[in-house]
Design a protein around this motif. Structure first.
Motif, mmCIF file in Angstrom:
data_model
loop_
_atom_site.group_PDB
_atom_site.id
_atom_site.type_symbol
_atom_site.label_atom_id
_atom_site.label_comp_id
_atom_site.label_asym_id
_atom_site.label_seq_id
_atom_site.Cartn_x
_atom_site.Cartn_y
_atom_site.Cartn_z
ATOM 1 N N LEU A 107 37.030 51.480 55.595
ATOM 2 C CA LEU A 107 37.346 50.970 56.925
ATOM 3 C C LEU A 107 38.834 51.017 57.260
ATOM 4 N N ALA A 108 39.683 50.640 56.290
ATOM 5 C CA ALA A 108 41.124 50.649 56.556
ATOM 6 C C ALA A 108 41.737 52.029 56.362
ATOM 7 N N GLY A 109 40.999 52.934 55.699
ATOM 8 C CA GLY A 109 41.485 54.297 55.526
ATOM 9 C C GLY A 109 42.538 54.468 54.456
ATOM 10 N N TYR A 110 42.604 53.544 53.508
ATOM 11 C CA TYR A 110 43.625 53.610 52.462
ATOM 12 C C TYR A 110 43.214 54.588 51.365
ATOM 13 N N GLY A 111 44.212 55.204 50.736
ATOM 14 C CA GLY A 111 43.980 55.952 49.518
ATOM 15 C C GLY A 111 43.651 54.997 48.381
ATOM 16 N N ILE A 112 43.171 55.545 47.251
ATOM 17 C CA ILE A 112 42.694 54.720 46.144
ATOM 18 C C ILE A 112 43.776 53.778 45.608
ATOM 19 N N LEU A 113 44.977 54.297 45.373
ATOM 20 C CA LEU A 113 46.033 53.469 44.793
ATOM 21 C C LEU A 113 46.473 52.381 45.762
ATOM 22 N N LYS A 114 46.653 52.721 47.023
ATOM 23 C CA LYS A 114 47.051 51.733 48.030
ATOM 24 C C LYS A 114 45.964 50.672 48.209
ATOM 25 N N ALA A 115 44.705 51.093 48.170
ATOM 26 C CA ALA A 115 43.598 50.138 48.270
ATOM 27 C C ALA A 115 43.602 49.171 47.094
ATOM 28 N N THR A 116 43.887 49.692 45.908
ATOM 29 C CA THR A 116 43.962 48.836 44.715
ATOM 30 C C THR A 116 45.060 47.795 44.865
ATOM 31 N N ALA A 117 46.222 48.214 45.361
ATOM 32 C CA ALA A 117 47.346 47.299 45.541
ATOM 33 C C ALA A 117 46.987 46.164 46.497
ATOM 34 N N HIS A 118 46.387 46.494 47.626
ATOM 35 C CA HIS A 118 46.021 45.470 48.603
ATOM 36 C C HIS A 118 44.871 44.599 48.106
ATOM 37 N N THR A 119 43.970 45.188 47.330
ATOM 38 C CA THR A 119 42.882 44.410 46.746
ATOM 39 C C THR A 119 43.417 43.319 45.842
ATOM 40 N N LYS A 120 44.422 43.642 45.042
ATOM 41 C CA LYS A 120 44.975 42.654 44.114
ATOM 42 C C LYS A 120 45.611 41.487 44.858
ATOM 43 N N LEU A 121 46.292 41.767 45.975
ATOM 44 C CA LEU A 121 46.912 40.693 46.751
ATOM 45 C C LEU A 121 45.849 39.742 47.293
ATOM 46 N N LEU A 122 44.812 40.294 47.909
ATOM 47 C CA LEU A 122 43.783 39.440 48.502
ATOM 48 C C LEU A 122 42.942 38.764 47.429
ATOM 49 N N ASN A 123 42.745 39.439 46.305
ATOM 50 C CA ASN A 123 42.042 38.846 45.176
ATOM 51 C C ASN A 123 42.805 37.631 44.652
ATOM 52 N N PHE A 124 44.116 37.761 44.576
ATOM 53 C CA PHE A 124 44.952 36.628 44.154
ATOM 54 C C PHE A 124 44.788 35.452 45.108
ATOM 55 N N ALA A 125 44.841 35.726 46.414
ATOM 56 C CA ALA A 125 44.757 34.655 47.402
ATOM 57 C C ALA A 125 43.402 33.950 47.360
ATOM 58 N N SER A 126 42.317 34.723 47.297
ATOM 59 C CA SER A 126 40.990 34.100 47.250
ATOM 60 C C SER A 126 40.778 33.369 45.926
ATOM 61 N N ASN A 127 41.312 33.911 44.832
ATOM 62 C CA ASN A 127 41.232 33.228 43.541
ATOM 63 C C ASN A 127 41.967 31.897 43.564
ATOM 64 N N LEU A 128 43.131 31.887 44.212
ATOM 65 C CA LEU A 128 43.911 30.655 44.300
ATOM 66 C C LEU A 128 43.151 29.594 45.079
ATOM 67 N N GLY A 129 42.533 29.995 46.198
ATOM 68 C CA GLY A 129 41.724 29.048 46.956
ATOM 69 C C GLY A 129 40.562 28.523 46.135
ATOM 70 N N GLY A 130 39.894 29.430 45.410
ATOM 71 C CA GLY A 130 38.786 29.015 44.559
ATOM 72 C C GLY A 130 39.233 28.097 43.442
ATOM 73 N N LEU A 131 40.414 28.359 42.877
ATOM 74 C CA LEU A 131 40.927 27.536 41.788
ATOM 75 C C LEU A 131 41.141 26.096 42.234
ATOM 76 N N ILE A 132 41.677 25.921 43.433
ATOM 77 C CA ILE A 132 41.923 24.568 43.942
ATOM 78 C C ILE A 132 40.614 23.786 44.021
ATOM 79 N N ALA A 133 39.552 24.454 44.494
ATOM 80 C CA ALA A 133 38.255 23.788 44.574
ATOM 81 C C ALA A 133 37.683 23.543 43.174
ATOM 82 N N PHE A 134 37.758 24.541 42.305
ATOM 83 C CA PHE A 134 37.226 24.400 40.949
ATOM 84 C C PHE A 134 37.995 23.358 40.140
#
Length: 253
Positions: free
Chosen positions: A169-196
């Motif tokens: 959907l965003a049209g990113y190449g594989i490496l760029k997609a991986t980089a952005h995935t890690k950022l959002l994964n960190f943010a959602s993990n942090l939110g989940g950690l606070i609840a857990f």
């Protein structure tokens, strides 16, 4: 609880965290390694998931920073997406006991195998950006909160889902997609950690020890991904998605 674990077991858990950080920084799926390791160490499921969030947050943050330093993701421009992912992960984790998830568990292996097949078989997937199908604002308003909410609610395959969204959907190449995935994964993990942290009672000291190993593994994994790109990311993504699907099927049976 940490005092009840032998030094050998703590070192093995740290080794598992290092391997998970390495794999997760490249293709996601680090929880495939750490969650079973924590369960085998004798932690109750809720506490294992909570402790896994503690160390996983540091690994994802390390990978995201490593990619940002190479200019693969602009942290300032992605702050809104990260904030949305944080809220999605927090809300999903808070509602985990209120929302029936069994139907999702049955369908998830099929989806993950489909993602693995997509990255394995679709020609032309490399580090080159391609046509963007939706605007960044729409991606942030729709795709990000849904996947982040899922991350807080269940979690397995979150990195694969973000990767698919960024590539398709965003049209990113594989490496760029991986980089952005890690950022959002960190943010959602942090939110989940606070609840857990409230309901799961993580072992903070054990999580911190594993976090150090996660950081080292994530640094090495991100460095390798940036050096080789899609040639290492695609195969590892296919393998982790397939293994995660097989593990979920095993649990259901």
């Amino acid at each position: 609880m940490l005092l009840d674990l032998s030094l050998d077991l703590v070192l093995l858990l740290a080794g598992a965290a290092f391997a998970a950080g390495f794999v997760d920084a490249i293709a996601g799926g680090g929880g495939l390694i750490t969650v079973p390791a924590l369960l085998l160490a004798g932690l109750p499921p809720a506490q294992a998931l909570a402790t896994n969030k503690v160390q996983g947050v540091f690994g994802a943050a390390t990978a995201a920073i490593s990619y940002a330093r190479r200019g693969l993701v602009d942290l300032r421009h992605q702050i809104r997406a990260a904030a949305v992912a944080f809220l999605g992960g927090l809300i999903g984790a808070l509602l985990v006991t209120w929302i029936p998830t069994q139907a999702l568990r049955y369908g998830l292996p099929v989806v993950l195998i489909g993602i693995a097949a997509f990255f394995a078989l679709k020609p032309g997937l490399d580090d080159t950006d391609r046509v963007r199908r939706i605007s960044p604002a729409l991606f942030t308003a729709t795709v990000v909160p849904v996947i982040a909410f899922y991350d807080g609610l269940l979690g397995p395959g979150t990195g694969s889902f973000f990767m698919l969204g960024f590539v398709m959907l965003a049209g990113y190449g594989i490496l760029k997609a991986t980089a952005h995935t890690k950022l959002l994964n960190f943010a959602s993990n942090l939110g989940g950690l606070i609840a857990f942290a409230v309901v799961g009672k993580p072992l903070w000291l054990l999580g911190a020890i594993m976090a150090v190993a996660q950081i080292a593994g994530a640094m090495l994994g991100a460095r390798l991904a940036m050096r080789i790109g899609a040639k290492v990311i695609k195969p590892l993504l296919v393998v982790t998605s397939t293994l995660l699907a097989l593990r979920l099927i095993w649990q259901l049976l």
